[in-house]
Design a protein around this motif. Structure first.
Motif, PDB file in Angstrom:
ATOM      1  N   LEU A  21      -0.657  53.362 -14.627  1.00 27.86           N
ATOM      2  CA  LEU A  21      -0.096  52.042 -14.919  1.00 27.86           C
ATOM      3  C   LEU A  21      -0.768  51.416 -16.143  1.00 27.86           C
ATOM      4  CD1 LEU A  21       0.331  50.461 -11.359  1.00 27.86           C
ATOM      5  CD2 LEU A  21       2.095  51.473 -12.816  1.00 27.86           C
ATOM      6  N   GLU A  22      -2.063  51.615 -16.275  1.00 32.26           N
ATOM      7  CA  GLU A  22      -2.769  51.079 -17.436  1.00 32.26           C
ATOM      8  C   GLU A  22      -2.267  51.709 -18.731  1.00 32.26           C
ATOM      9  OE1 GLU A  22      -6.799  51.767 -16.322  1.00 32.26           O
ATOM     10  OE2 GLU A  22      -6.963  49.905 -15.171  1.00 32.26           O
ATOM     11  N   GLY A  28       5.027  46.097 -21.714  1.00 30.68           N
ATOM     12  CA  GLY A  28       5.293  44.711 -21.371  1.00 30.68           C
ATOM     13  C   GLY A  28       5.711  44.599 -19.920  1.00 30.68           C
ATOM     14  N   TYR A  29       5.156  43.655 -19.197  1.00 33.32           N
ATOM     15  CA  TYR A  29       5.445  43.509 -17.773  1.00 33.32           C
ATOM     16  C   TYR A  29       4.923  42.164 -17.304  1.00 33.32           C
ATOM     17  CZ  TYR A  29       0.501  44.596 -17.236  1.00 33.32           C
ATOM     18  OH  TYR A  29      -0.867  44.564 -17.326  1.00 33.32           O
ATOM     19  N   ASP A  30       5.364  41.723 -16.121  1.00 38.51           N
ATOM     20  CA  ASP A  30       4.907  40.448 -15.577  1.00 38.51           C
ATOM     21  C   ASP A  30       4.265  40.576 -14.202  1.00 38.51           C
ATOM     22  OD1 ASP A  30       7.129  40.536 -13.682  1.00 38.51           O
ATOM     23  OD2 ASP A  30       8.381  39.906 -15.352  1.00 38.51           O
ATOM     24  N   SER A  31       4.369  41.763 -13.590  1.00 35.12           N
ATOM     25  CA  SER A  31       3.772  41.981 -12.273  1.00 35.12           C
ATOM     26  C   SER A  31       3.615  43.477 -12.052  1.00 35.12           C
ATOM     27  CB  SER A  31       4.635  41.364 -11.168  1.00 35.12           C
ATOM     28  OG  SER A  31       5.960  41.887 -11.211  1.00 35.12           O
ATOM     29  N   ALA A  32       2.853  43.840 -11.041  1.00 36.04           N
ATOM     30  CA  ALA A  32       2.597  45.257 -10.787  1.00 36.04           C
ATOM     31  C   ALA A  32       2.274  45.456  -9.303  1.00 36.04           C
ATOM     32  CB  ALA A  32       1.447  45.757 -11.646  1.00 36.04           C
ATOM     33  N   GLY A  33       2.395  46.723  -8.862  1.00 34.47           N
ATOM     34  CA  GLY A  33       2.057  47.015  -7.480  1.00 34.47           C
ATOM     35  C   GLY A  33       1.939  48.508  -7.241  1.00 34.47           C
ATOM     36  N   ARG A  51      -1.493  40.723 -14.860  1.00 32.16           N
ATOM     37  CA  ARG A  51      -1.932  41.947 -15.494  1.00 32.16           C
ATOM     38  C   ARG A  51      -2.344  43.012 -14.480  1.00 32.16           C
ATOM     39  NH1 ARG A  51       0.512  41.532 -19.764  1.00 32.16           N
ATOM     40  NH2 ARG A  51      -0.769  43.196 -20.678  1.00 32.16           N
ATOM     41  N   ILE A  52      -2.469  44.250 -14.975  1.00 29.42           N
ATOM     42  CA  ILE A  52      -2.961  45.341 -14.150  1.00 29.42           C
ATOM     43  C   ILE A  52      -4.357  45.010 -13.620  1.00 29.42           C
ATOM     44  CG2 ILE A  52      -3.618  47.777 -14.119  1.00 29.42           C
ATOM     45  CD1 ILE A  52      -0.651  47.388 -14.320  1.00 29.42           C
ATOM     46  N   ALA A  53      -5.138  44.310 -14.429  1.00 27.89           N
ATOM     47  CA  ALA A  53      -6.484  43.915 -14.000  1.00 27.89           C
ATOM     48  C   ALA A  53      -6.422  43.034 -12.754  1.00 27.89           C
ATOM     49  CB  ALA A  53      -7.200  43.186 -15.136  1.00 27.89           C
ATOM     50  N   ASP A  54      -5.400  42.196 -12.646  1.00 32.80           N
ATOM     51  CA  ASP A  54      -5.246  41.347 -11.458  1.00 32.80           C
ATOM     52  C   ASP A  54      -4.934  42.194 -10.226  1.00 32.80           C
ATOM     53  OD1 ASP A  54      -5.585  38.931 -12.954  1.00 32.80           O
ATOM     54  OD2 ASP A  54      -3.522  39.148 -13.659  1.00 32.80           O
ATOM     55  N   LEU A  55      -4.113  43.232 -10.420  1.00 32.55           N
ATOM     56  CA  LEU A  55      -3.821  44.137  -9.315  1.00 32.55           C
ATOM     57  C   LEU A  55      -5.071  44.907  -8.906  1.00 32.55           C
ATOM     58  CD1 LEU A  55      -1.764  45.592  -7.444  1.00 32.55           C
ATOM     59  CD2 LEU A  55      -1.361  47.199  -9.324  1.00 32.55           C
ATOM     60  N   ARG A  56      -5.799  45.396  -9.886  1.00 33.92           N
ATOM     61  CA  ARG A  56      -7.015  46.159  -9.585  1.00 33.92           C
ATOM     62  C   ARG A  56      -8.014  45.319  -8.804  1.00 33.92           C
ATOM     63  NH1 ARG A  56      -9.216  50.876 -11.237  1.00 33.92           N
ATOM     64  NH2 ARG A  56      -7.718  51.315 -12.894  1.00 33.92           N
ATOM     65  N   ILE A  69       3.044  55.616  -4.984  1.00 35.15           N
ATOM     66  CA  ILE A  69       3.898  55.245  -6.105  1.00 35.15           C
ATOM     67  C   ILE A  69       3.435  53.891  -6.634  1.00 35.15           C
ATOM     68  CG2 ILE A  69       5.961  56.565  -5.513  1.00 35.15           C
ATOM     69  CD1 ILE A  69       7.068  54.147  -4.058  1.00 35.15           C
ATOM     70  N   GLY A  70       3.638  53.673  -7.925  1.00 37.63           N
ATOM     71  CA  GLY A  70       3.251  52.414  -8.541  1.00 37.63           C
ATOM     72  C   GLY A  70       4.264  51.965  -9.569  1.00 37.63           C
ATOM     73  N   HIS A  71       4.148  50.696  -9.998  1.00 39.51           N
ATOM     74  CA  HIS A  71       5.182  50.135 -10.850  1.00 39.51           C
ATOM     75  C   HIS A  71       4.656  48.937 -11.630  1.00 39.51           C
ATOM     76  CE1 HIS A  71       9.027  47.985 -11.767  1.00 39.51           C
ATOM     77  NE2 HIS A  71       9.522  49.198 -11.790  1.00 39.51           N
ATOM     78  N   THR A  72       5.088  48.806 -12.866  1.00 41.71           N
ATOM     79  CA  THR A  72       4.939  47.570 -13.622  1.00 41.71           C
ATOM     80  C   THR A  72       6.338  47.013 -13.862  1.00 41.71           C
ATOM     81  OG1 THR A  72       4.887  48.858 -15.688  1.00 41.71           O
ATOM     82  CG2 THR A  72       2.772  48.145 -14.759  1.00 41.71           C
ATOM     83  N   ARG A  73       6.532  45.732 -13.581  1.00 46.87           N
ATOM     84  CA  ARG A  73       7.870  45.126 -13.603  1.00 46.87           C
ATOM     85  C   ARG A  73       8.021  44.114 -14.729  1.00 46.87           C
ATOM     86  NH1 ARG A  73      10.173  40.174 -10.968  1.00 46.87           N
ATOM     87  NH2 ARG A  73      12.409  40.540 -10.679  1.00 46.87           N
ATOM     88  N   TRP A  74       9.181  44.165 -15.367  1.00 44.67           N
ATOM     89  CA  TRP A  74       9.624  43.108 -16.274  1.00 44.67           C
ATOM     90  C   TRP A  74      10.853  42.488 -15.627  1.00 44.67           C
ATOM     91  CZ3 TRP A  74       7.493  40.711 -20.305  1.00 44.67           C
ATOM     92  CH2 TRP A  74       8.303  39.906 -21.107  1.00 44.67           C
ATOM     93  N   ALA A  75      10.748  41.235 -15.226  1.00 44.64           N
ATOM     94  CA  ALA A  75      11.757  40.608 -14.367  1.00 44.64           C
ATOM     95  C   ALA A  75      13.150  40.621 -14.991  1.00 44.64           C
ATOM     96  CB  ALA A  75      11.346  39.182 -14.050  1.00 44.64           C
TER      97      ALA A  75
END
Length: 397
Positions: A21-22, A28-33, A51-56, A69-75
């Motif tokens: 994910l990093e 570009g993204y606004d959330s991740a999981g 950011r990914i740092a917030d998820l980490r 599985i993982g994902h970065t989302r752009w709404a």
């Protein structure tokens, strides 16, 4: 553009997903999981806005597993919230899914098949995973439920699906959105860009539109939506792990600015010989000479690069050059000249909007040239010709 990563059969799944994910942060993204499991019904799902740092920061050291599985989302549907962030779960929580793209008929699916379901967010993706879960509840096997859902869903998508009751398998499918299988040593992966998994492997397998893949740690089964088996060789991605690191630079932007003189020398070396004669593929030169109009299709910064080249190309080729925004042309192809040539500009070679145009161009028999940094990328593989930029991956978009 959203990013997808997945791994099956590696005990370091959490680390592989987060590293992947990093590597996709440039999109570009606004959330991740991420969702990670270490056994039947032993999965954990963590999502975060930002950011990914917030998820980490939300992931504890005890979040371990061998499949995930993982994902970065752009709404696109709904606000950037944790409820709308991926992965999404089915009604019972048994199935977990990530998705790139846009499901065009998601409201009809909701009304027709899911009127009694309780949706947590506002996304089109959640509709897809609920649909698979609904068909399994009706008695279909997971693979048959997934195929039935895929034959109903309309639009662009790249899916990665995990069944909490079968953590040894990831189900994958795509249409119009980039997705690759990464082949590891005793484990396998899925990603929307080879860059995400280049630390783990350089061997990848492409997935064509409307193909379904069943992925385990030691097998890759590709089939069409009717269940017919598809045989396909892997290829080696020509990416160097050092190309996607900052090295001694504090920022990618500074690194890439300083690399420009080196890139120019690489281009000169690649496309001229010792006598300063052009060594461009003669077939590309012929295609340019035969075209009565050149259409440059791109998005974002690539579009601006195309615009900057318009006057140079017209003077060099004595041929009119027209610019097109790929996201618009994908839905509304304008009236074209008699002998067009499409030039696709994409640093990654995975731009979904540009690929949508290229698919239409191929269907219409229009010759195409992809200009990209990434050999073996989707736009490179599917275009008639390719010219490499030799700039390496562009991180500082």
């Amino acid at each position: 553009m959203c990013g997808i990563v997945g791994v099956v059969g590696n005990k370091n799944a959490t680390d592989i997903l987060m590293q992947g994910l990093e590597k996709l942060e440039y999109r570009g993204y606004d959330s991740a999981g991420i969702y990670v499991t270490e056994g039947v019904n032993q999965g954990r799902l963590i999502k975060s806005v930002g950011r990914i740092a917030d998820l980490r920061a939300k992931i504890g050291i005890d979040m371990a597993g061998y499949t995930g599985i993982g994902h970065t989302r752009w709404a696109t549907h709904g606000q950037p919230t944790e409820l709308n962030a991926h992965p999404h779960t089915s009604e019972t929580g048994r199935f977990v899914l990530v998705h790139n793209g846009v499901i065009e008929n998601y409201l009809q699916i909701k009304e027709t098949y899911l009127s009694n379901h309780h949706l947590k967010g506002e996304t089109d993706t959640e509709i897809a995973v609920h649909l698979v879960g609904e068909f399994v509840e009706q008695g279909l096997s997971v693979i048959e439920a997934f195929k039935k859902a895929l034959n109903i869903i309309e639009g662009s998508y790249a899916f990665a699906l995990v069944d909490a009751e079968d953590p040894d398998t990831i189900y994958v499918a795509k249409n119009k959105s980039p997705l690759l299988i990464g082949l590891g040593d005793g484990y396998n992966m899925v990603c929307s860009d080879a860059m995400a998994m280049i630390r783990e492997t350089s061997e990848f397998m492409e997935i064509h539109d409307k193909e379904l893949v069943v992925l385990t740690k030691d097998s890759v089964s590709v089939m069409d939506y009717e269940g017919n088996s598809v045989e396909r060789d892997s290829y080696t991605a020509e990416l160097d792990l050092s190309d996607i690191g900052k090295g001694t630079y504090p920022y990618y932007m500074l690194k890439e600015i300083d690399e420009q003189p080196t890139v120019m020398r690489k281009l000169i070396t690649a496309y001229t010989d010792d006598n300063n004669q052009v060594t461009v593929d003669s077939e590309i030169i012929k295609a340019v000479q035969e075209a009565d109009r050149i259409y440059i299709l791109a998005a974002g910064t690539s579009y601006h690069a195309g615009f900057a080249s318009k006057s140079f190309l017209e003077k060099l080729t004595d041929t009119p050059v027209e610019l097109g925004i790929a996201s618009e042309w994908g839905y509304n192809m304008p009236l074209l000249s008699k002998k067009p040539l499409f030039v696709m500009i994409s640093q990654s070679g995975e731009t979904a909007d540009s690929r949508q145009v290229l698919v239409k161009a191929n269907q219409m028999g229009i010759p195409s040239l992809t200009i990209t940094n990434v050999p073996g990328s989707t736009l490179s593989r599917e275009a008639t010709y390719t010219m490499l930029l030799h700039a390496g991956p562009e991180i500082a978009v």
